[in-house]
Write an enzyme that holds these catalytic residues in place. Structure first.
Site, PDB file in Angstrom:
ATOM      1  N   HIS A  56       0.887  -1.167   0.000  1.00 14.98           N
ATOM      2  CA  HIS A  56       0.000   0.000   0.000  1.00 14.98           C
ATOM      3  C   HIS A  56       0.927   1.219   0.000  1.00 14.98           C
ATOM      4  CE1 HIS A  56      -2.327  -2.969   2.426  1.00 14.98           C
ATOM      5  NE2 HIS A  56      -3.394  -2.436   1.911  1.00 14.98           N
ATOM      6  N   ASP A  60       2.417   1.998   3.336  1.00 14.91           N
ATOM      7  CA  ASP A  60       3.372   1.027   3.886  1.00 14.91           C
ATOM      8  C   ASP A  60       4.792   1.466   3.555  1.00 14.91           C
ATOM      9  OD1 ASP A  60       1.115  -0.522   4.339  1.00 14.91           O
ATOM     10  OD2 ASP A  60       1.438  -1.756   2.550  1.00 14.91           O
TER      11      ASP A  60
HETATM   12  C1  XUL Z   1      -7.379  -6.650   4.714  1.00 14.86           C
HETATM   13  C2  XUL Z   1      -6.639  -7.041   3.500  1.00 14.86           C
HETATM   14  C3  XUL Z   1      -5.806  -5.984   2.853  1.00 14.86           C
HETATM   15  C4  XUL Z   1      -5.749  -6.075   1.364  1.00 14.86           C
HETATM   16  C5  XUL Z   1      -5.021  -4.937   0.710  1.00 14.86           C
HETATM   17  O1  XUL Z   1      -8.156  -7.648   5.256  1.00 14.86           O
HETATM   18  O2  XUL Z   1      -6.699  -8.171   3.084  1.00 14.86           O
HETATM   19  O3  XUL Z   1      -4.539  -6.050   3.400  1.00 14.86           O
HETATM   20  O4  XUL Z   1      -5.151  -7.262   0.952  1.00 14.86           O
HETATM   21  O5  XUL Z   1      -5.548  -3.707   1.030  1.00 14.86           O
END
Ligand code: XUL
Ligand code: CO
Length: 442
Positions: free
Chosen positions: A107, A110
């Site tokens: 993300h 992150d």
């Molecule tokens: C949350 C989840 C996230 C997604 C990406 O449950 O799975 O980490 O994979 O936003």
């Protein structure tokens, strides 16, 4: 893949993890994952396309609602946000290359800490994109997908693309634009949307129809922008029924597929399925995989597992060979992932505080998948598994059954057949036999 160590070595005393075979006694070695081993016409590396998840492994610090951080990261010390983020990226690439993970996923937040200033955030992310480019080039590690975190910041408490306040939605747009720019600059192969807060806490204050229309408009805008910038990859929606919201619009695979169809997004979007999200939705992971495969939309998966005794997203590392064999059967028969791979969206436990724990976790997950791949391929090649299922439907292969499938029979025709042929004989579904068959091959 060569190990890439930055200014400082963070995982000292751990070398690159190698394949040593099922007889090995070394806990820091692979027993099943042999990246060059060919199974069903492709190497394990090509089938599985493993990715490390930035958020769990290098950001998640073990804190929970009852207690403070327990994972005290050496790379999280510097004052300046960009310098601190570079240390974290050094740690990430050291880990990815020591683990021989061909891909990673992130993300935006992150990679580098965000502020409330859009322009400053773009500057920070750009600095880290430049740094990541060098790291990718020297290691060969690639970006499986990028995404924007539109759920942690307090402004998103009522959603991002589905927020009732357009001003908040616009910030979601700014973040997705920057995350798409970063993904494209890094050669990311896909882009993910997981809408943790795209749903509602109570219907009492929610115009569900309007919110879903906004979500569709937002996804179209993101897709149009990325295509204009030359992005050729696939967009994935990651279904999850709830948590953090009471109800999420991307509830499960079937719900997302019908949303994509309704809003004309099927040409660009596929699914990124997650094991623990499937079980939260009251499905097996196999069910979600089959729904996606049948629609031609199995893009990618997030690997983890839930806990049988509680009902939330524990994101534990996968280790259940039976479950993964059944999953690999569906993935193999479905022709594999369309663009994606297996991202370890899993975290080590709060009390797993040794440097080696992150390695054990990934080794276990990769080995279980590799073993499941071999077992599933053996089942498909050498057992009666496929034949048993095909034979169950033999009555539709010719005669009146075939005519029915082709749409040539009326309800009156069905009645006439029933009258003519009397009571059908009972035919076993052979469930226990099939369950045993899986175990014979394990
Ligand atoms: C949350 C989840 C996230 C997604 C990406 O449950 O799975 O980490 O994979 O936003
Ligand atoms: Co996930």
């Amino acid at each position: 893949m060569s190990v890439i160590i930055g200014e400082k070595e963070f995982f000292k005393g751990i070398d690159q993890i190698k394949y040593e075979g099922p007889e090995s006694k070394n806990p820091l070695a692979f027993r099943w994952y042999d990246e060059n081993r060919v199974v069903a016409g492709k190497t394990m590396k090509e089938h599985l396309r493993f990715a490390g998840a930035y958020w769990h492994s290098f950001c998640g610090n073990g804190a929970d609602p009852f207690g403070e951080a327990t994972h005290l990261f050496e790379w999280d010390k510097k004052q300046d946000a960009v310098e601190r983020a570079k240390d974290k990226m050094d740690a990430a690439f050291e880990f990815l290359t020591k683990m021989n993970l061909p891909y990673y996923c992130f993300h935006d937040v992150d990679v580098v800490d965000y502020t409330s200033d859009v322009v400053e955030n773009e500057r920070r992310l750009q600095a880290l994109v430049d740094y990541a480019k060098q790291k990718q080039a020297s290691s060969g590690v690639k970006l499986l997908w990028g995404t924007a975190n539109l759920f942690s910041n307090r402004r998103y408490m009522n959603g991002a693309a589905t927020n009732p306040d357009f001003h908040v939605l616009s910030h979601g747009g700014a973040q997705v634009k920057a995350a798409l720019d970063a993904t494209i600059a890094l050669g990311g192969e896909n882009y993910v949307f997981w809408g943790g807060r795209e749903g509602y806490m109570t219907l009492l204050n929610t115009d569900m129809k309007r919110e879903q229309e906004h979500l569709a408009r937002f996804l179209h805008a993101a897709k149009d922008y990325a295509r204009k910038q030359g992005f050729k990859g696939t967009f994935f929606i990651e279904p999850k029924p709830c948590e953090p919201s009471k109800h999420q619009y991307d509830y499960d695979a079937a719900t997302v597929i019908s949303f994509l169809r309704q809003y004309d997004l099927l040409n660009d979007f596929k699914l990124n399925l997650e094991v623990n999200h499937a079980t939260l939705a009251g499905h097996t992971f196999q069910h979600e995989l089959q729904v996606a495969v049948d629609a031609g939309l199995l893009g990618s998966m997030d690997a983890n597992r839930g806990d049988y005794q509680n009902g939330w997203d524990t994101d534990q590392f996968p280790n259940n060979i039976n479950e993964l064999v059944e999953s690999m059967l569906i993935i193999l028969e479905g022709g594999g992932f369309k663009g994606g791979g297996i991202n370890f969206d899993a975290k080590i436990r709060r009390n797993s505080t040794d440097n080696a724990d992150l390695f054990y976790a990934h080794i276990g997950g990769m080995d279980t998948f590799a073993r499941a791949l071999v077992v599933a391929d053996n089942i498909l090649q050498h057992s009666e598994y496929k034949k048993i299922r095909t034979d169950r439907y033999a009555s539709f292969d010719n005669g009146k059954g075939k005519a029915f499938e082709e749409g040539k029979l009326t309800l009156e025709d069905l009645r006439a057949f029933a009258v003519e042929n009397g009571e059908p004989v009972l035919k076993s579904g052979r469930q226990e036999y099939l369950e045993n068959l899986i175990n014979w091959y394990i």
